[in-house]
Design a protein around this motif. Structure first.
Motif, mmCIF file in Angstrom:
data_model
loop_
_atom_site.group_PDB
_atom_site.id
_atom_site.type_symbol
_atom_site.label_atom_id
_atom_site.label_comp_id
_atom_site.label_asym_id
_atom_site.label_seq_id
_atom_site.Cartn_x
_atom_site.Cartn_y
_atom_site.Cartn_z
ATOM 1 N N ASP A 1 79.756 -47.651 8.293
ATOM 2 C CA ASP A 1 80.865 -46.792 7.866
ATOM 3 C C ASP A 1 82.152 -47.004 8.669
ATOM 4 O O ASP A 1 82.627 -46.107 9.346
ATOM 5 C CB ASP A 1 80.440 -45.312 7.959
ATOM 6 C CG ASP A 1 81.395 -44.405 7.189
ATOM 7 O OD1 ASP A 1 82.118 -44.919 6.315
ATOM 8 O OD2 ASP A 1 81.414 -43.207 7.474
ATOM 9 N N GLU B 1 82.373 -44.392 11.745
ATOM 10 C CA GLU B 1 82.394 -42.942 11.638
ATOM 11 C C GLU B 1 80.997 -42.324 11.692
ATOM 12 O O GLU B 1 80.794 -41.282 12.280
ATOM 13 C CB GLU B 1 83.115 -42.523 10.354
ATOM 14 C CG GLU B 1 83.365 -41.033 10.306
ATOM 15 C CD GLU B 1 84.423 -40.629 9.313
ATOM 16 O OE1 GLU B 1 84.613 -41.363 8.337
ATOM 17 O OE2 GLU B 1 85.042 -39.575 9.512
ATOM 18 N N GLU B 2 80.011 -42.945 11.065
ATOM 19 C CA GLU B 2 78.696 -42.300 10.997
ATOM 20 C C GLU B 2 77.805 -42.597 12.187
ATOM 21 O O GLU B 2 76.740 -42.028 12.315
ATOM 22 C CB GLU B 2 77.985 -42.701 9.689
ATOM 23 C CG GLU B 2 78.636 -42.035 8.500
ATOM 24 C CD GLU B 2 77.733 -41.906 7.290
ATOM 25 O OE1 GLU B 2 76.647 -42.522 7.294
ATOM 26 O OE2 GLU B 2 78.130 -41.204 6.358
ATOM 27 N N GLU C 1 81.766 -38.874 15.058
ATOM 28 C CA GLU C 1 82.769 -39.232 14.054
ATOM 29 C C GLU C 1 84.021 -39.872 14.627
ATOM 30 O O GLU C 1 85.124 -39.329 14.530
ATOM 31 C CB GLU C 1 83.148 -38.023 13.191
ATOM 32 C CG GLU C 1 82.047 -37.661 12.231
ATOM 33 C CD GLU C 1 82.332 -36.348 11.550
ATOM 34 O OE1 GLU C 1 83.429 -36.194 11.017
ATOM 35 O OE2 GLU C 1 81.448 -35.490 11.563
ATOM 36 N N GLU D 1 86.339 -37.209 16.037
ATOM 37 C CA GLU D 1 86.798 -36.002 15.345
ATOM 38 C C GLU D 1 86.038 -34.756 15.744
ATOM 39 O O GLU D 1 86.611 -33.716 16.028
ATOM 40 C CB GLU D 1 86.672 -36.198 13.827
ATOM 41 C CG GLU D 1 87.653 -37.191 13.268
ATOM 42 C CD GLU D 1 87.388 -37.481 11.800
ATOM 43 O OE1 GLU D 1 88.310 -37.981 11.148
ATOM 44 O OE2 GLU D 1 86.276 -37.226 11.305
ATOM 45 N N ARG E 1 89.627 -31.937 15.964
ATOM 46 C CA ARG E 1 89.639 -32.996 14.972
ATOM 47 C C ARG E 1 90.790 -33.994 15.148
ATOM 48 O O ARG E 1 91.684 -34.113 14.296
ATOM 49 C CB ARG E 1 89.649 -32.408 13.558
ATOM 50 C CG ARG E 1 89.003 -33.320 12.539
ATOM 51 C CD ARG E 1 88.768 -32.617 11.217
ATOM 52 N NE ARG E 1 88.534 -33.618 10.181
ATOM 53 C CZ ARG E 1 87.368 -34.216 9.952
ATOM 54 N NH1 ARG E 1 86.317 -33.911 10.676
ATOM 55 N NH2 ARG E 1 87.246 -35.117 9.011
ATOM 56 N N ARG F 1 92.756 -37.400 14.951
ATOM 57 C CA ARG F 1 92.710 -38.436 13.918
ATOM 58 C C ARG F 1 93.374 -39.738 14.379
ATOM 59 O O ARG F 1 92.728 -40.650 14.836
ATOM 60 C CB ARG F 1 93.412 -37.940 12.635
ATOM 61 C CG ARG F 1 92.807 -36.721 11.996
ATOM 62 C CD ARG F 1 91.468 -36.955 11.338
ATOM 63 N NE ARG F 1 91.448 -37.916 10.267
ATOM 64 C CZ ARG F 1 91.119 -37.682 9.002
ATOM 65 N NH1 ARG F 1 90.811 -36.475 8.624
ATOM 66 N NH2 ARG F 1 91.085 -38.634 8.098
ATOM 67 N N GLU G 1 82.261 -31.864 -0.043
ATOM 68 C CA GLU G 1 82.419 -33.189 0.566
ATOM 69 C C GLU G 1 83.842 -33.484 1.007
ATOM 70 O O GLU G 1 84.129 -34.515 1.581
ATOM 71 C CB GLU G 1 81.904 -34.295 -0.373
ATOM 72 C CG GLU G 1 82.406 -34.233 -1.809
ATOM 73 C CD GLU G 1 83.675 -35.002 -2.066
ATOM 74 O OE1 GLU G 1 83.771 -36.149 -1.623
ATOM 75 O OE2 GLU G 1 84.589 -34.433 -2.700
ATOM 76 N N GLY H 1 86.253 -34.290 5.259
ATOM 77 C CA GLY H 1 85.325 -34.966 6.155
ATOM 78 C C GLY H 1 83.897 -34.475 6.046
ATOM 79 O O GLY H 1 83.017 -34.965 6.744
ATOM 80 N N ALA I 1 81.679 -35.004 3.970
ATOM 81 C CA ALA I 1 80.728 -36.051 3.572
ATOM 82 C C ALA I 1 79.981 -36.585 4.795
ATOM 83 O O ALA I 1 78.792 -36.888 4.724
ATOM 84 C CB ALA I 1 81.467 -37.183 2.860
ATOM 85 N N GLN I 2 80.675 -36.661 5.935
ATOM 86 C CA GLN I 2 80.037 -37.169 7.153
ATOM 87 C C GLN I 2 78.959 -36.211 7.655
ATOM 88 O O GLN I 2 77.884 -36.628 8.065
ATOM 89 C CB GLN I 2 81.082 -37.373 8.251
ATOM 90 C CG GLN I 2 81.711 -38.733 8.261
ATOM 91 C CD GLN I 2 82.651 -38.955 7.093
ATOM 92 O OE1 GLN I 2 82.372 -39.761 6.232
ATOM 93 N NE2 GLN I 2 83.756 -38.221 7.069
ATOM 94 N N LEU I 3 79.275 -34.919 7.646
ATOM 95 C CA LEU I 3 78.283 -33.929 8.087
ATOM 96 C C LEU I 3 77.078 -33.950 7.146
ATOM 97 O O LEU I 3 75.930 -33.925 7.587
ATOM 98 C CB LEU I 3 78.917 -32.535 8.117
ATOM 99 C CG LEU I 3 77.959 -31.383 8.478
ATOM 100 C CD1 LEU I 3 77.408 -31.550 9.886
ATOM 101 C CD2 LEU I 3 78.659 -30.033 8.348
#
Lengths: 336, 427
Positions: free
Chosen positions: A110, A128-129, A152, A170, A194, A196, B302, B305, B307-309
């Motif tokens: 990701d 990110e993941e 993240e 994040e 958060r 960015r 979603e 962000g 979607a990541q969680l």
């Protein structure tokens, strides 16, 4: 100069429309030029890249790419565009001349944003993941390091001298300082919720980092590793919770900063020395990122929800056009 | 008091007082942990591991859940997960540790689930003696109050992730109790705002007979009044027929009325409500506990962000994240943020930090979250979903509030008998 006068004319023609993102169609804009600069826009939910000719301000091509393209950046000589295809877990390489994907680089899972090291050989990718920063050697297509960061990881920036990489995570709300020689974390800075995007000043003495939910931008001094200023924003008629800074652009002369305020649908214009907020410019909905034209006369913004790109006349601080692109435009890069 | 709020929450009110939140999010910098392994060459992938600093903090957090018998339900096609809440707490620990390692902070979850309340109460006492003073609690309201009263003020901090009861938020409030699960009032207000904005203001209310159905019904009645809707019909569902076979015959007769804009259903366990859809006498949308549903969290969220969680949760738990999981996760994240600032886990300090106006928390809901100082409820937007998509998110546009639009959902300060938990006096 030619560009400037054209923009002027458009702005005059539309000076009565000030309420929403402007859409000017049917205005003959420019004399075709052999070497027009081109803006590349990644469309997150269309799996495509839109090409905008910066003379005519029209979309001239749309290129199919991998799934969920977000961060995009050029190589040093602008012959290739690197694309984070987030849902394909790889970085794609687009050949600019043929407009074809010619290669793929490993990226870790990701990939969202990345930064190209000034050596032109190493990509620093935020996964990110996976709570990792992956460093990829481009010529050999090898992953040379994976550095554990917070939850993240999102933003990625490298100092102009190439010694320092900064990554934001994040959910952990930290800026992670990575020494590019040792590829180790050397410092962490906690910021508002958060974080960015990160952007270095041209001289590398400072960087700016946005906090989306915190609603602020931290200006960090590299030598002392201290936050020297925290910018906050206030727009009449917009609830402060909806002011969510994401993209940052700094003018080459170091005088001005532009901050994209997400669902507040505005760009803040900031004096980069005094940190005074000079103006707020209304653009399209959920504005993400920005890029200058090569002469810095135009500033383009990607507006995720409205699916368009706003064009700002930098000198006059006016939005002069909005250009429809694909669904959920996210990243921007300009080729001279 | 009610009228005060009424004017504050009126849709499209000309009120434009926008108080900027002064979140001077205390920022600090810290050195990187030592002992990182080096990436010596540029040839092989190297994972750099982080170890904690000398001044490390180990923090154990307890998770208590009362396992309750599940009644037989008519719409039982899709089974409910058996570890709601627990999986969210586990993910919260993971996320806290991922950030905590840069600060030398390590989190651990102690879990106790039992069908016997006394086992849980004893466990909480044992934990307290062992220094476990922050608890994630998945209990019904009466058991939760029993647990809360067992501890002197400020010695243990409880996060309620299982009880949506309005009475816990409207008073008397317990100062050692914070709520990350939305109250029923927040849910029904979120729905009520949406219905008002859609001009669906004439409701046909159908409710079940269980205590929780009646509580949800009462909350719906409160929301209808608050946002100017009218309940023109209200009926209790008392059929014993197996609706899986007979819904098409029974429901039209049951929902016969001269006119209504919307069928509002209160059936929390999900016994009969699913069978109202497409079977009502008049072709009207079904909303409430079935159909269009206000929730704390759901898989279809979603944006921002989320979607990541969702994908982190799916990987860890092997299923979708629900409202109890989210409540547990965000409780852990609240603790994580407080401890990152305080560098210790003293329950009273954590409580004061969270209740402070300057506290801000990102929770994938599009705006910063914080706690209401008068009743300990986490302010949060409420998604309105159907099983396959997000329909909307409340507060709806135009429902203004002098302090924070999120306070147009649930019990606002003038409506709550509780006053300022920060002083910690209410016990």
């Amino acid at each position: 100069m030619k560009l400037f006068t054209n923009i002027h004319a458009v702005a005059l023609a539309t000076s009565c429309l000030t309420l929403s993102a402007l859409s000017v169609t049917g205005v003959a804009l420019a004399v075709p030029s052999a070497q027009a600069a081109t803006a590349y826009v990644s469309n997150e939910k269309d799996n495509s890249i839109s090409l905008i000719d910066l003379d005519s301000l029209e979309v001239v091509d749309t290129i199919e790419v991998g799934q969920r393209p977000r961060g995009i950046t050029f190589n040093a000589d602008f012959t290739q565009l690197y694309i984070c295809a987030s849902d394909d877990d790889r970085v794609q390489v687009l050949d600019i001349r043929s407009r074809k994907i010619v290669d793929e680089l490993p990226s870790g899972e990701d990939p969202e944003q990345f930064a190209l090291h000034p050596d032109g050989q190493h990509l620093y990718i935020a996964n990110e993941e996976d709570a990792l920063v992956t460093v990829v050697d481009i010529p050999s297509r090898q992953v040379v390091a994976q550095i554990e960061v917070g939850v993240e990881p999102e933003g990625m920036a490298i100092s102009p001298d190439g010694t320092l990489a900064i990554n934001s995570s994040e959910t952990t709300s930290m800026l992670h300082w990575i020494d590019t020689q040792s590829l180790q974390l050397v410092h962490n800075t906690r910021v508002d919720q958060r974080p960015r995007h990160i952007e270095f000043t041209q001289d590398g003495s400072r960087f700016w980092a946005s906090s989306e939910i915190g609603g602020s931008v931290a200006v960090v001094d590299v030598a002392s590793r201290a936050i020297i200023h925290t910018l906050r924003f206030q727009i009449r008629g917009v609830h402060s919770d909806k002011i969510q800074p994401v993209g940052i652009k700094l003018s080459a002369d170091g005088r001005l900063a532009y901050i994209a305020l997400g669902p507040a649908n505005h760009i803040a214009v900031v004096d980069a020395q005094s940190f005074k907020i000079l103006d707020y410019l209304l653009v399209g909905r959920r504005v993400w990122h920005m890029a200058f034209s090569p002469d810095e006369k135009l500033l383009l913004t990607t507006n995720g929800i409205s699916g368009d790109v706003s064009v700002i006349d930098v000198e006059r601080r006016k939005v002069v056009k909005s250009i429809r692109v694909g669904r959920y435009p996210w990243g921007l890069a300009v080729k001279p | 008091m009610i009228s005060l709020c009424h004017s504050a929450c009126r849709p499209l009110a000309a009120c434009s007082i926008l108080l900027a939140l002064h979140c001077n999010g205390a920022m600090s910098a810290m050195a990187a942990p030592s002992g990182t392994s080096s990436a010596a060459t540029y040839s092989t992938p190297t994972s750099v591991t982080i170890t904690s600093t000398a001044q490390s903090l180990d923090l154990s957090i307890g998770y208590l859940e009362l396992l309750q018998p599940r009644p037989p339900l008519l719409s039982n096609v899709i089974p409910e997960p058996t570890d709601s809440g627990l999986q969210g707490a586990r993910l919260g620990i993971d996320d806290n540790n991922a950030g905590g390692r840069f600060l030398g902070q390590h989190y651990q979850l102690r879990e106790q689930r039992s069908p016997d309340l006394s086992v849980l109460l004893d466990q909480a006492r044992l934990w307290q003696n062992a220094g476990v003073q922050l608890l994630i609690v998945n209990l019904p309201a009466d058991a939760l109050l029993q647990l809360s009263k067992q501890f002197p003020a400020n010695e243990v901090l409880l996060f309620n992730i299982g009880a949506a009861d309005n009475v816990l938020r409207s008073g008397p409030c317990r100062s050692n109790l914070l709520h990350t699960l939305p109250s029923r009032a927040m849910l029904t207000d979120a729905l009520g705002q949406w219905l008002t904005s859609k001009r669906l203001k004439n409701w046909f209310l159908v409710h079940g007979q269980r205590p929780e159905d009646l509580a949800y019904r009462d909350s719906l009645q409160r929301s209808a009044k608050r946002f100017g809707s009218r309940i023109s019909e209200s009926k209790a569902w008392s059929f014993s027929t197996d609706l899986r076979r007979a819904a098409q015959r029974e429901v039209p007769l049951f929902t016969q009325a001269s006119d209504y804009d919307v069928l509002v259903v209160s059936d929390e366990p999900g016994d009969f409500g699913e069978y109202l859809l497409y079977n009502s006498w008049l072709p009207r949308p079904v909303v409430g506990t079935q159909g269009l549903t206000p929730v704390g969290w759901h898989r279809v969220v979603e944006q921002w962000g989320a979607a990541q969680l969702q994908s982190r949760f799916q990987q860890r738990a092997g299923r979708w994240m629900n409202s109890n999981d989210y409540a547990a996760w965000i409780a852990l994240r609240s603790i994580g943020e407080a401890v990152a600032e305080l560098n210790h886990g003293d329950p009273d300090s954590v409580r004061r930090h969270l209740l402070n106006d300057a506290f801000q928390l990102a929770g994938y809901k599009g705006r910063k979250l914080s706690y209401r100082s008068w009743n300990g409820q986490l302010r949060q937007p409420i998604p309105l979903i159907h099983p396959r998509a997000l329909v909307s998110q409340s507060p709806q546009e135009g429902f203004l509030h002098p302090r924070n639009e999120l306070d147009s959902l649930g019990f606002d300060q003038p409506e709550s008998q509780c006053q300022n938990l920060i002083s910690g006096a209410v016990l």
